[in-house]
Design an enzyme around this catalytic site. Structure first.
Site, short mmCIF file in Angstrom:
data_model
loop_
_atom_site.label_atom_id
_atom_site.label_comp_id
_atom_site.label_asym_id
_atom_site.label_seq_id
_atom_site.Cartn_x
_atom_site.Cartn_y
_atom_site.Cartn_z
N GLY A 14 0.66 -1.29 0.02
CA GLY A 14 -0.09 -0.04 0.00
C GLY A 14 0.90 1.35 0.20
O GLY A 14 0.48 2.24 0.74
N SER A 15 1.90 1.41 -0.53
CA SER A 15 2.61 2.56 -0.66
C SER A 15 1.90 3.55 -1.46
O SER A 15 1.90 4.78 -1.25
CB SER A 15 4.00 2.34 -1.06
OG SER A 15 4.30 2.19 -2.58
N ASN A 16 1.29 3.17 -2.82
CA ASN A 16 0.45 4.11 -3.27
C ASN A 16 -0.63 4.54 -2.65
O ASN A 16 -0.82 5.82 -2.48
CB ASN A 16 0.10 3.52 -4.77
CG ASN A 16 1.27 3.75 -5.78
OD1 ASN A 16 1.49 4.63 -6.31
ND2 ASN A 16 1.66 2.70 -5.99
N ARG A 68 -15.92 -14.79 -9.41
CA ARG A 68 -15.41 -13.43 -9.64
C ARG A 68 -16.55 -12.55 -9.60
O ARG A 68 -16.65 -11.52 -8.83
CB ARG A 68 -14.81 -13.55 -10.79
CG ARG A 68 -13.15 -13.79 -10.93
CD ARG A 68 -12.60 -13.42 -12.07
NE ARG A 68 -11.31 -14.17 -12.08
CZ ARG A 68 -10.25 -13.73 -11.53
NH1 ARG A 68 -10.07 -12.65 -10.80
NH2 ARG A 68 -9.20 -14.54 -11.62
N MET A 93 -4.47 -6.69 -6.89
CA MET A 93 -4.10 -7.62 -7.89
C MET A 93 -5.31 -8.54 -8.24
O MET A 93 -5.10 -9.80 -8.24
CB MET A 93 -3.05 -8.37 -7.12
CG MET A 93 -1.71 -7.56 -7.01
SD MET A 93 -1.21 -6.02 -8.29
CE MET A 93 0.13 -7.30 -9.20
N ASN A 110 -6.54 3.22 -11.89
CA ASN A 110 -5.63 2.16 -11.61
C ASN A 110 -4.37 2.77 -12.01
O ASN A 110 -4.21 3.74 -12.93
CB ASN A 110 -5.84 0.87 -12.74
CG ASN A 110 -4.90 -0.18 -12.19
OD1 ASN A 110 -4.59 -0.27 -11.05
ND2 ASN A 110 -4.39 -0.68 -13.29
N HIS A 112 -0.50 1.75 -12.94
CA HIS A 112 0.25 0.53 -13.68
C HIS A 112 1.77 0.95 -13.78
O HIS A 112 2.01 1.88 -14.13
CB HIS A 112 -0.37 0.03 -14.87
CG HIS A 112 0.27 -1.09 -15.42
ND1 HIS A 112 0.10 -2.38 -15.03
CD2 HIS A 112 1.17 -0.96 -16.45
CE1 HIS A 112 0.69 -3.08 -15.72
NE2 HIS A 112 1.53 -2.44 -16.71
C1 GAR Z 1 2.81 -0.48 -7.55
O1 GAR Z 1 4.15 -0.76 -8.34
C2 GAR Z 1 1.74 -0.65 -8.72
O2 GAR Z 1 1.69 0.01 -9.82
C3 GAR Z 1 1.58 -2.12 -9.22
O3 GAR Z 1 1.78 -2.66 -7.88
C4 GAR Z 1 2.52 -1.93 -7.17
C5 GAR Z 1 1.86 -2.06 -5.81
O4 GAR Z 1 2.58 -1.21 -4.79
N1 GAR Z 1 0.38 -2.36 -9.70
C6 GAR Z 1 0.26 -3.35 -10.66
O5 GAR Z 1 1.19 -3.86 -11.08
C7 GAR Z 1 -1.20 -3.59 -11.22
N2 GAR Z 1 -1.30 -4.46 -12.12
P1 GAR Z 1 2.05 -0.57 -3.43
O6 GAR Z 1 1.10 -1.58 -2.92
O7 GAR Z 1 3.12 -0.29 -2.48
O8 GAR Z 1 1.31 0.78 -3.80
#
Ligand code: GAR
Length: 212
Positions: A14-16, A68, A93, A110, A112
């Site tokens: 969850g850094s984003n 789903r 994910m 989203n 990416h």
């Molecule tokens: C991030 O790099 C995001 O862009 C990627 O997962 C990571 C999550 O990091 N997302 C994907 O690959 C989506 N297909 P975070 O939990 O630290 O935000």
């Protein structure tokens, strides 16, 4: 203006999500993080959200087996309970069903870790290195039924350095993610993003890139 109520959907650290929470601490930011929702009960980001005083919930995909649509209905019920206006997928994910996506037209974002439409899917940094890409980066886009597609709201680029490791490149891209996601959500929450012919316009102008 009433702040938009945002749900951040996570599966991991969850850094984003944390970057969005940080941005929304500013009273002038047009969105509040009203909920952090995870499909994994042990996602690290849940603790970070709770420590920030944000409501959290879990819809464990494992409880739904291969169904789903049932998982997505459970997600939708939680989002409705929290009166969510905008959904931000942040390292979430799970593939979402078209029926669920259709309930959030231009209201679900989203992030990416690649310059879409290049490197859709997983292992983007490894694949960018293997392809000899000289530029790489991150994209914030509206979610449509097709995975890692949808109108681009913001994109940020980094140079790929000679001899870069996957970890070094990932870290450089992640720093860009943490800048562009709060910026993109701000624009969407302010109602400044319009989709015309499948492309985003911001205040009626094409989306600008970020300098390297
Ligand atoms: C991030 O790099 C995001 O862009 C990627 O997962 C990571 C999550 O990091 N997302 C994907 O690959 C989506 N297909 P975070 O939990 O630290 O935000």
């Amino acid at each position: 203006m009433q702040r938009k109520r945002v749900a951040v959907l996570i599966s991991g650290r969850g850094s984003n999500m944390a970057a969005l929470i940080e941005a929304a601490k500013d009273n002038d930011y047009p969105a509040e993080i009203a909920l952090v929702l995870s499909n994994r009960p042990n996602a690290g980001g849940l603790g970070v959200a709770r420590a920030a005083g944000i409501a959290t919930d879990v819809v464990d995909h494992a409880a739904f087996g291969k169904d789903r649509a049932a998982f997505d209905r459970a997600l939708q019920a939680v989002l409705e309970k929290y009166r969510i206006d905008i959904v931000c997928l942040a390292g979430f994910m799970r593939l979402l069903t078209p029926g669920f996506v259709a309930q959030w037209p231009e209201r679900m974002l989203n992030i990416h870790p690649a310059l879409l439409p290049a490197f859709k899917g997983l292992d983007t940094h490894k694949r960018a290195l293997a392809a000899g890409a000289k530029m790489h980066g991150a994209t914030v886009h509206f979610v449509v039924a097709e995975m890692d597609a949808g109108p681009i709201v913001a994109q940020g680029a980094v140079a790929v350095h000679t001899g870069d490791s996957e970890a070094a490149l990932a870290a450089r891209v992640l720093a860009v993610e943490h800048r562009i996601y709060p910026a993109a959500l701000k624009l969407v929450a302010e109602g400044r993003v319009q989709v015309v012919n499948g492309q985003c316009l911001i205040d009626g102008m094409p989306v600008p890139g970020l300098p390297v």
